[in-house]
Motif scaffolding. Structure first.
Motif, PDB file in Angstrom:
ATOM      1  N   TYR B 213       0.837  -1.203   0.000  1.00 22.97           N
ATOM      2  CA  TYR B 213       0.000   0.000   0.000  1.00 22.97           C
ATOM      3  C   TYR B 213       0.876   1.259   0.000  1.00 22.97           C
ATOM      4  O   TYR B 213       0.515   2.276  -0.571  1.00 22.97           O
ATOM      5  N   HIS B 214       2.055   1.179   0.653  1.00 19.65           N
ATOM      6  CA  HIS B 214       2.835   2.388   0.902  1.00 19.65           C
ATOM      7  C   HIS B 214       3.668   2.918  -0.274  1.00 19.65           C
ATOM      8  O   HIS B 214       4.009   4.101  -0.277  1.00 19.65           O
ATOM      9  N   PRO B 215       4.057   2.080  -1.275  1.00 20.06           N
ATOM     10  CA  PRO B 215       5.086   2.553  -2.223  1.00 20.06           C
ATOM     11  C   PRO B 215       4.815   3.916  -2.876  1.00 20.06           C
ATOM     12  O   PRO B 215       5.705   4.767  -2.892  1.00 20.06           O
ATOM     13  N   PRO B 216       3.588   4.170  -3.430  1.00 17.99           N
ATOM     14  CA  PRO B 216       3.456   5.455  -4.139  1.00 17.99           C
ATOM     15  C   PRO B 216       3.508   6.656  -3.209  1.00 17.99           C
ATOM     16  O   PRO B 216       3.743   7.770  -3.668  1.00 17.99           O
ATOM     17  N   PHE B 217       3.314   6.417  -1.923  1.00 20.61           N
ATOM     18  CA  PHE B 217       3.265   7.533  -0.966  1.00 20.61           C
ATOM     19  C   PHE B 217       4.608   7.687  -0.250  1.00 20.61           C
ATOM     20  O   PHE B 217       5.232   8.744  -0.307  1.00 20.61           O
ATOM     21  N   SER B 218       5.065   6.622   0.418  1.00 25.14           N
ATOM     22  CA  SER B 218       6.365   6.690   1.095  1.00 25.14           C
ATOM     23  C   SER B 218       7.486   6.997   0.099  1.00 25.14           C
ATOM     24  O   SER B 218       8.449   7.683   0.438  1.00 25.14           O
ATOM     25  N   HIS B 219       7.380   6.467  -1.099  1.00 28.11           N
ATOM     26  CA  HIS B 219       8.465   6.572  -2.075  1.00 28.11           C
ATOM     27  C   HIS B 219       8.158   7.571  -3.185  1.00 28.11           C
ATOM     28  O   HIS B 219       8.713   7.487  -4.273  1.00 28.11           O
ATOM     29  N   GLU B 220       7.269   8.502  -2.874  1.00 23.56           N
ATOM     30  CA  GLU B 220       6.886   9.480  -3.892  1.00 23.56           C
ATOM     31  C   GLU B 220       8.099  10.259  -4.410  1.00 23.56           C
ATOM     32  O   GLU B 220       8.204  10.531  -5.611  1.00 23.56           O
ATOM     33  N   SER B 221       9.024  10.604  -3.517  1.00 21.29           N
ATOM     34  CA  SER B 221      10.173  11.414  -3.946  1.00 21.29           C
ATOM     35  C   SER B 221      10.977  10.674  -5.007  1.00 21.29           C
ATOM     36  O   SER B 221      11.345  11.234  -6.045  1.00 21.29           O
ATOM     37  N   MET B 222      11.221   9.390  -4.765  1.00 22.43           N
ATOM     38  CA  MET B 222      11.999   8.578  -5.696  1.00 22.43           C
ATOM     39  C   MET B 222      11.231   8.397  -7.010  1.00 22.43           C
ATOM     40  O   MET B 222      11.770   8.604  -8.105  1.00 22.43           O
ATOM     41  N   LEU B 223       9.958   8.028  -6.904  1.00 17.50           N
ATOM     42  CA  LEU B 223       9.170   7.739  -8.105  1.00 17.50           C
ATOM     43  C   LEU B 223       9.020   8.994  -8.968  1.00 17.50           C
ATOM     44  O   LEU B 223       9.074   8.939 -10.189  1.00 17.50           O
ATOM     45  N   ARG B 224       8.870  10.134  -8.294  1.00 17.91           N
ATOM     46  CA  ARG B 224       8.680  11.379  -9.027  1.00 17.91           C
ATOM     47  C   ARG B 224       9.941  11.748  -9.823  1.00 17.91           C
ATOM     48  O   ARG B 224       9.866  12.120 -10.986  1.00 17.91           O
ATOM     49  N   VAL B 225      11.104  11.601  -9.202  1.00 21.15           N
ATOM     50  CA  VAL B 225      12.355  11.951  -9.881  1.00 21.15           C
ATOM     51  C   VAL B 225      12.585  11.046 -11.094  1.00 21.15           C
ATOM     52  O   VAL B 225      12.892  11.517 -12.191  1.00 21.15           O
ATOM     53  N   PHE B 226      12.386   9.747 -10.907  1.00 13.49           N
ATOM     54  CA  PHE B 226      12.677   8.827 -12.006  1.00 13.49           C
ATOM     55  C   PHE B 226      11.628   8.945 -13.119  1.00 13.49           C
ATOM     56  O   PHE B 226      11.957   8.831 -14.300  1.00 13.49           O
ATOM     57  N   ALA B 227      10.368   9.194 -12.757  1.00 10.17           N
ATOM     58  CA  ALA B 227       9.334   9.365 -13.787  1.00 10.17           C
ATOM     59  C   ALA B 227       9.604  10.627 -14.596  1.00 10.17           C
ATOM     60  O   ALA B 227       9.438  10.639 -15.818  1.00 10.17           O
ATOM     61  N   ALA B 228      10.035  11.698 -13.918  1.00  4.89           N
ATOM     62  CA  ALA B 228      10.298  12.951 -14.630  1.00  4.89           C
ATOM     63  C   ALA B 228      11.457  12.767 -15.605  1.00  4.89           C
ATOM     64  O   ALA B 228      11.454  13.309 -16.710  1.00  4.89           O
ATOM     65  N   ARG B 229      12.457  11.973 -15.211  1.00  2.37           N
ATOM     66  CA  ARG B 229      13.623  11.800 -16.072  1.00  2.37           C
ATOM     67  C   ARG B 229      13.419  10.739 -17.140  1.00  2.37           C
ATOM     68  O   ARG B 229      13.891  10.877 -18.252  1.00  2.37           O
ATOM     69  N   TYR B 230      12.746   9.642 -16.769  1.00  2.72           N
ATOM     70  CA  TYR B 230      12.783   8.465 -17.639  1.00  2.72           C
ATOM     71  C   TYR B 230      11.407   7.931 -18.029  1.00  2.72           C
ATOM     72  O   TYR B 230      11.325   6.952 -18.764  1.00  2.72           O
ATOM     73  N   GLY B 231      10.328   8.533 -17.526  1.00  4.52           N
ATOM     74  CA  GLY B 231       8.998   8.070 -17.928  1.00  4.52           C
ATOM     75  C   GLY B 231       8.509   6.886 -17.115  1.00  4.52           C
ATOM     76  O   GLY B 231       8.701   6.827 -15.902  1.00  4.52           O
ATOM     77  N   ASP B 232       7.891   5.901 -17.789  1.00  5.77           N
ATOM     78  CA  ASP B 232       7.274   4.770 -17.098  1.00  5.77           C
ATOM     79  C   ASP B 232       8.329   3.720 -16.762  1.00  5.77           C
ATOM     80  O   ASP B 232       8.533   2.755 -17.494  1.00  5.77           O
ATOM     81  N   VAL B 233       9.028   3.946 -15.636  1.00  7.66           N
ATOM     82  CA  VAL B 233      10.089   3.016 -15.234  1.00  7.66           C
ATOM     83  C   VAL B 233       9.874   2.585 -13.788  1.00  7.66           C
ATOM     84  O   VAL B 233       9.015   3.105 -13.079  1.00  7.66           O
ATOM     85  N   ASP B 234      10.697   1.629 -13.371  1.00  2.00           N
ATOM     86  CA  ASP B 234      10.743   1.193 -11.975  1.00  2.00           C
ATOM     87  C   ASP B 234       9.350   0.848 -11.454  1.00  2.00           C
ATOM     88  O   ASP B 234       8.563   0.238 -12.140  1.00  2.00           O
ATOM     89  N   MET B 235       9.064   1.288 -10.219  1.00  2.00           N
ATOM     90  CA  MET B 235       7.803   0.929  -9.566  1.00  2.00           C
ATOM     91  C   MET B 235       6.683   1.930  -9.868  1.00  2.00           C
ATOM     92  O   MET B 235       5.761   2.063  -9.094  1.00  2.00           O
ATOM     93  N   LYS B 236       6.804   2.627 -11.006  1.00  2.00           N
ATOM     94  CA  LYS B 236       5.737   3.583 -11.352  1.00  2.00           C
ATOM     95  C   LYS B 236       4.375   2.884 -11.431  1.00  2.00           C
ATOM     96  O   LYS B 236       3.336   3.506 -11.229  1.00  2.00           O
ATOM     97  N   TYR B 237       4.403   1.551 -11.687  1.00  2.12           N
ATOM     98  CA  TYR B 237       3.131   0.815 -11.750  1.00  2.12           C
ATOM     99  C   TYR B 237       2.350   0.860 -10.439  1.00  2.12           C
ATOM    100  O   TYR B 237       1.180   0.542 -10.405  1.00  2.12           O
ATOM    101  N   PHE B 238       3.016   1.287  -9.358  1.00  2.00           N
ATOM    102  CA  PHE B 238       2.289   1.389  -8.085  1.00  2.00           C
ATOM    103  C   PHE B 238       1.415   2.648  -8.018  1.00  2.00           C
ATOM    104  O   PHE B 238       0.609   2.790  -7.118  1.00  2.00           O
ATOM    105  N   THR B 239       1.597   3.576  -8.958  1.00  2.00           N
ATOM    106  CA  THR B 239       0.848   4.832  -8.870  1.00  2.00           C
ATOM    107  C   THR B 239      -0.488   4.727  -9.606  1.00  2.00           C
ATOM    108  O   THR B 239      -0.877   5.612 -10.346  1.00  2.00           O
TER     109      THR B 239
END
Lengths: 193, 443
Positions: B213-239
């Motif tokens: 349940y926590h990934p898109p919220f606890s890890h928002e900082s990480m997901l936001r940086v990588f999505a901005a740079r690289y698009g649909d990568v890593d755990m973006k599927y959690f959002t």
């Protein structure tokens, strides 16, 4: 080591970094012929003082500007000089990952740095060795006084820098931060050491 | 303790549990923590280490078994042994090194010495102990049971535990899958350890390991940086509403659980989903030159994160490519050891890529998790009037099902993980308090 630099983060590059760290660990007195010209030594010392000041002021974008395009920010987990191609680090960041790290801290959602850790970086016992005409190796002990949300702490160890002169200015090509207790449990090190 | 009280002891922990809720005492009560070290870590299979950490005869590492100092070693004869790191003479900790290679251990106090299988080898001025003295009565103690499953070494302080295979239950097939990726090169756990200290109860770590349940919220900082740079990568599927995805939470029995991200992470190519890391381009290029693009990518896919969170109660977490040991030190202090892994016989480029990949989540994600563990600890410890913690996701939605594998599957954000392990927690703790009453040990 930067006379014929290998492709950054290739196996050859890791081997060269491993050798460089070994040479630091085995260093005795600095040989006469590798002592820097006074003006170069003073310029490098100024760079490291500015680096510490920018970190302590939280000016990470300005801090990043002090690094070369092919730089590495390296925080090993070992205190024995292991091979970076075979051993995990706390952090081993190229320029991209270092920028991403700074961008993460700027999102306002980096809970590990909410609030940001306050720091005072102290460097002492600077030793410098020339590395070709436009390279300088610098070894220094560090003490970082920290305060994270009211919890006071310290980090200590030594840093090995590889500096390079580009267009007349000294820049950081490698910052290897050797926590004296890197192999023991670490508190929150998500601020910038 | 009176007989009347003893009769009710079987339910002594009932007060800590309500449907969908657990009591804060589980996280903040120092006495309960002491009991956990006795009755939980002292009465079940606890993960000690991996055999590949000690590849050569006489290699050893020192560890804790629910705070008890222990030595995991490979004896001179090549056998795996676990010793209680305590001198039988005056109780001193014998071996004080984190790791090394030694044929035996000598206590620093009176120089009693022991072979690395624990046998007492000698001691100075033995004559003063009299005629009946026998060395074999003074060996270093060993846990009652030691067993391995495919290199993962577990120990139990009591003999009365089910066989390890039975205890691991549904987790075994997932350990197999984690080990047998690609062409089944042996996984080595011998490439450095990140030792994170968190000022929180050990269960906050275990809670999180199965929390989808926590990934898109606890890890928002990480997901936001990588999505901005690289698009649909890593755990973006959690959002998204991941409960409608093919990812799932699986109850493996005995408090073990699995959070399976593979349907999302490994749907096409985990390596292609992985954002850049230092050396990505040059290592990929060298591998493709040597092995061709198809085989090269297969090898890289198999060395990108596993997409598995395999949680083995109480202290082993197999996540991504790392093996984590959860080491409780105090009610509000825990060390999480992240052991990195490599593949025996793989090209050097693959293992170099594995090192850089295994640094990514710890410095971009684990740091935020740890900060949230500490925030939970603070909130739970500091507000005695508010006693309950919610663990109710998907308790009433009816979306769980028994799979063809015989295991219970739930949507990936379910709190089934916590409900399952607390059930195992309570069974062990009840059995432990009952056993101590029988033995007359009291509290």
């Amino acid at each position: 080591m930067n006379a014929h630099p290998a492709v950054p983060f290739s196996l050859d590059h890791y081997a060269a970094l491993h050798d460089l760290v070994r040479s630091w660990r085995n260093l005795g007195e600095i040989p006469e012929e590798r002592l820097p010209a006074p003006a170069d030594g003073a310029a490098c010392a100024r760079l490291l003082a500015a680096e510490a000041r920018l970190l302590d002021a939280g000016r990470l974008a300005d801090w990043l500007a002090l690094f070369t395009a092919d730089c590495a920010y390296w925080l090993p987990t070992d205190v024995t000089g292991e091979d970076p191609a075979k051993f995990v680090a706390w952090e081993f960041n190229d320029r991209r990952r270092l920028e991403e790290r700074v961008e993460r801290l700027a999102t306002g959602r980096a809970y590990s740095q909410a609030p940001p850790t306050r720091t005072v970086h102290l460097l002492s016992g600077l030793e410098m060795l020339t590395d070709g005409p436009d390279g300088m190796q610098v070894l220094a002990n560090f003490l970082i006084q920290t305060n994270f949300a009211g919890r006071v702490g310290q980090r200590a160890g030594w840093t090995g820098y590889l500096l390079r002169r580009q267009h007349g200015r000294w820049r950081i090509a490698l910052k290897r931060i050797n926590l004296f207790d890197a192999d023991l449990p670490q508190d929150n090190n998500s601020f910038t050491l | 303790m009176t007989v009347a009280m003893a009769r009710t002891t079987a339910g002594v922990y009932d007060r800590l549990f309500r449907p969908g809720q657990v009591h804060r005492d589980l996280y903040v009560d120092p006495q309960l923590f002491e009991l956990e070290m006795r009755d939980l870590f002292g009465r079940t299979w606890v993960y000690v280490g991996h055999e590949t950490e000690i590849p050569k005869p006489n290699d050893f590492v020192t560890r804790n078994l629910g705070r008890r100092p222990i030595i995991l070693c490979r004896t001179t004869a090549g056998e795996i042994a676990v010793l209680i790191n305590r001198c039988p003479h005056r109780g001193a900790v014998v071996c004080r090194s984190a790791r090394g290679n030694a044929g035996g251990f000598t206590c620093g106090y009176h120089a009693w010495s022991f072979a690395n299988d624990g046998r007492c080898a000698g001691l100075p001025l033995r004559h003063a102990y009299g005629e009946g003295f026998r060395l074999r009565d003074h060996d270093m103690a060993r846990p009652a049971r030691v067993a391995s499953y495919r290199g993962f070494v577990f120990a139990s302080m009591i003999a009365d535990v089910p066989p390890l295979d039975e205890h691991l239950a549904g987790a075994r097939r997932y350990i197999d899958q984690w080990l047998d990726r690609d062409d089944r090169k042996p996984v080595l756990v011998n490439n450095g350890v990140m030792r994170f200290r968190t000022h929180a109860n050990w269960k906050t770590v275990y809670d999180n390991a199965g929390d989808g349940y926590h990934p898109p919220f606890s890890h928002e900082s990480m997901l936001r940086v990588f999505a901005a740079r690289y698009g649909d990568v890593d755990m973006k599927y959690f959002t998204a509403d991941v409960d409608d995805s093919a990812m799932e939470a699986i109850d493996l029995g005995n408090g073990h659980t699995m959070l399976d991200q593979r349907p999302a992470m490994h749907a096409v190519s985990a390596w292609e989903r992985q954002h850049v890391m230092p050396g990505r381009e040059i290592l990929e290029q060298r591998l493709f030159e040597r092995f061709g693009a198809e085989r090269g990518r297969q090898m890289l896919d198999a060395s990108t994160g596993s997409g598995m969170n395999l949680n083995i109660f109480p202290n082993l977490l197999i996540i991504g490519n790392q093996v984590q040991r959860v080491d409780p030190l105090a009610v509000d202090e825990t060390v999480i050891d992240w052991f990195s892994t490599s593949l025996a016989g793989a090209p050097d480029e693959i293992n170099a890529a594995r090192m850089r990949l295994q640094e990514d989540f710890p410095s971009f994600g684990e740091v935020d998790d740890s900060a949230n563990f500490e925030a939970c600890q603070a909130g739970l410890a500091l507000v005695p009037e508010l006693e309950w913690v919610d663990i109710s996701r998907h308790l009433t939605t009816g979306r769980g099902r028994r799979g063809a594998d015989g295991l219970w599957h739930e949507p990936v954000t379910s709190d089934r993980h916590m409900r399952a392990y607390f059930e195992a927690w309570k069974a062990l703790m009840d059995a432990g308090s009952a056993a101590r009453l029988r033995e007359g040990g009291g509290r």
